[in-house]
Design a protein around this motif. Structure first.
Motif, PDB file in Angstrom:
ATOM      1  N   PRO A  19     -52.899  69.927 -56.954  1.00  0.00           N
ATOM      2  CA  PRO A  19     -54.067  70.662 -56.452  1.00  0.00           C
ATOM      3  C   PRO A  19     -55.282  69.736 -56.340  1.00  0.00           C
ATOM      4  O   PRO A  19     -55.440  68.781 -57.104  1.00  0.00           O
ATOM      5  N   PHE A  20     -56.134  70.032 -55.362  1.00  0.00           N
ATOM      6  CA  PHE A  20     -57.340  69.231 -55.157  1.00  0.00           C
ATOM      7  C   PHE A  20     -58.366  69.558 -56.231  1.00  0.00           C
ATOM      8  O   PHE A  20     -58.655  70.727 -56.493  1.00  0.00           O
ATOM      9  N   GLU A  21     -58.902  68.520 -56.849  1.00  0.00           N
ATOM     10  CA  GLU A  21     -59.956  68.707 -57.848  1.00  0.00           C
ATOM     11  C   GLU A  21     -61.242  68.126 -57.300  1.00  0.00           C
ATOM     12  O   GLU A  21     -61.308  66.950 -56.957  1.00  0.00           O
ATOM     13  N   ARG A  22     -62.246  68.964 -57.200  1.00  0.00           N
ATOM     14  CA  ARG A  22     -63.522  68.544 -56.661  1.00  0.00           C
ATOM     15  C   ARG A  22     -64.174  67.518 -57.584  1.00  0.00           C
ATOM     16  O   ARG A  22     -64.241  67.728 -58.795  1.00  0.00           O
ATOM     17  N   PRO A  23     -64.691  66.398 -57.027  1.00  0.00           N
ATOM     18  CA  PRO A  23     -65.365  65.420 -57.886  1.00  0.00           C
ATOM     19  C   PRO A  23     -66.706  65.961 -58.374  1.00  0.00           C
ATOM     20  O   PRO A  23     -67.433  66.620 -57.622  1.00  0.00           O
ATOM     21  N   ILE A  24     -66.999  65.700 -59.626  1.00  0.00           N
ATOM     22  CA  ILE A  24     -68.257  66.160 -60.214  1.00  0.00           C
ATOM     23  C   ILE A  24     -69.187  64.955 -60.317  1.00  0.00           C
ATOM     24  O   ILE A  24     -68.835  63.954 -60.955  1.00  0.00           O
ATOM     25  N   PRO A  25     -70.357  65.008 -59.670  1.00  0.00           N
ATOM     26  CA  PRO A  25     -71.258  63.852 -59.735  1.00  0.00           C
ATOM     27  C   PRO A  25     -71.805  63.647 -61.151  1.00  0.00           C
ATOM     28  O   PRO A  25     -72.080  64.607 -61.868  1.00  0.00           O
ATOM     29  N   GLN A  26     -71.935  62.394 -61.510  1.00  0.00           N
ATOM     30  CA  GLN A  26     -72.462  62.067 -62.830  1.00  0.00           C
ATOM     31  C   GLN A  26     -73.990  62.145 -62.809  1.00  0.00           C
ATOM     32  O   GLN A  26     -74.617  61.834 -61.797  1.00  0.00           O
ATOM     33  N   PRO A  27     -74.610  62.520 -63.912  1.00  0.00           N
ATOM     34  CA  PRO A  27     -76.072  62.557 -63.945  1.00  0.00           C
ATOM     35  C   PRO A  27     -76.640  61.136 -63.894  1.00  0.00           C
ATOM     36  O   PRO A  27     -76.004  60.177 -64.340  1.00  0.00           O
ATOM     37  N   GLN A  28     -77.835  61.029 -63.322  1.00  0.00           N
ATOM     38  CA  GLN A  28     -78.471  59.721 -63.223  1.00  0.00           C
ATOM     39  C   GLN A  28     -79.042  59.334 -64.587  1.00  0.00           C
ATOM     40  O   GLN A  28     -79.727  60.125 -65.231  1.00  0.00           O
ATOM     41  N   THR A  29     -78.756  58.118 -65.015  1.00  0.00           N
ATOM     42  CA  THR A  29     -79.197  57.675 -66.329  1.00  0.00           C
ATOM     43  C   THR A  29     -80.611  57.091 -66.242  1.00  0.00           C
ATOM     44  O   THR A  29     -81.120  56.788 -65.168  1.00  0.00           O
ATOM     45  N   GLU A  30     -81.245  56.929 -67.382  1.00  0.00           N
ATOM     46  CA  GLU A  30     -82.588  56.343 -67.423  1.00  0.00           C
ATOM     47  C   GLU A  30     -82.560  54.893 -66.971  1.00  0.00           C
ATOM     48  O   GLU A  30     -83.505  54.414 -66.343  1.00  0.00           O
ATOM     49  N   THR A  31     -81.481  54.188 -67.263  1.00  0.00           N
ATOM     50  CA  THR A  31     -81.350  52.803 -66.818  1.00  0.00           C
ATOM     51  C   THR A  31     -81.295  52.731 -65.300  1.00  0.00           C
ATOM     52  O   THR A  31     -81.943  51.879 -64.682  1.00  0.00           O
TER      53      THR A  31
END
Length: 57
Positions: A19-31
């Motif tokens: 099954p297709f799993e939607r990619p989850i974007p990662q949160p932007q880090t302070e760096t």
């Protein structure tokens, strides 16, 4: 060999495919935010320097 191909043709394709799993974007880090800020300031300063050099000619 033909039996395997016939058997594979009888099995529905969704049962064979993952099954297709939607990619989850990662949160932007302070760096990442810091380096984006540094890059933005460098871009603006370089544009100011180019404008200053062009206006002198």
């Amino acid at each position: 060999m033909t039996r395997i191909l016939t058997l594979a043709a009888l099995v529905p394709a969704p049962l064979l495919a993952a099954p297709f799993e939607r990619p989850i974007p990662q949160p932007q880090t302070e760096t990442a935010e810091f380096w984006f800020f540094v890059g933005s300031v460098a871009l603006v300063l370089s544009l100011v320097a180019v404008q200053w050099l062009v206006s002198r000619r």
